[in-house]
Design an enzyme around this catalytic site. Sequence first.
Site, short mmCIF file in Angstrom:
data_model
loop_
_atom_site.label_atom_id
_atom_site.label_comp_id
_atom_site.label_asym_id
_atom_site.label_seq_id
_atom_site.Cartn_x
_atom_site.Cartn_y
_atom_site.Cartn_z
N CYS A 1 0.65 -1.28 -0.02
CA CYS A 1 -0.12 -0.27 0.03
C CYS A 1 0.90 1.45 -0.02
CB CYS A 1 -0.84 0.12 1.27
SG CYS A 1 -2.23 -1.29 1.23
N ARG B 1 -7.94 -4.57 -2.25
CA ARG B 1 -7.40 -3.64 -2.98
C ARG B 1 -8.36 -3.23 -4.49
NH1 ARG B 1 -2.52 -2.73 -1.56
NH2 ARG B 1 -2.17 -4.92 -1.01
#
Length: 203
Positions: free
Chosen positions: A44, A119
């Site tokens: 991330c 995601r």
Amino acid sequence: MPVVLGQKAPDFTVNTSKGPITLSNYRGKWVLLFSHPGDFTPVCTTEFIAFTERYEDFQKLGVELIGLSIDSVFSHIAWIRDIKEHFGIDIPFPIIADIDKEVAREYNLIDEKSGATVRGVFIIDPNQIVRWMIYYPAETGRNIEEIIRVIKALQFNWDRKLATPANWQPGQEGIEPAPTTVDSSFKRDNEQGVKTWYLKFVK
């Protein structure tokens, strides 16, 4: 009801790292809403750096970025500060603090096994319609170049009402809608760019 491709994006008013925002206030703009599994995680972090490095390109396309996870706003602030300290990167877009998971559930972003957000990526057009949605595995970082390519393809369709072929890149030909009657299919036969009656390329 979970988000559906081609349907209106569920509205929300939420707290973010830049204060409260409401999705419907973005009407008239393109929006890239993307979720990440968690703050202070390696994949991330690379993604947020990559989004920031291309932020001006998104702005030139008229696209507003909005991040999202179920972390608190204090976690977001600490993570943003950490990225600034270690990478010299200022995150310029808001990150939703969806601690009650309301937005994540509306957009079908919860991994039932881990309880974290997956995601996900959503492109929302100026009429607040969801035009693209995709989910990446937790172990796989997003390809920012491909996201930008898809935005350009959707904006090409928005402006010219043309579809885009496989592997399309900006500046290449688009595809006209196929004829819907026998007569119109025959009329197309001798037109420039026609490969067969249902496939016509247009520059």
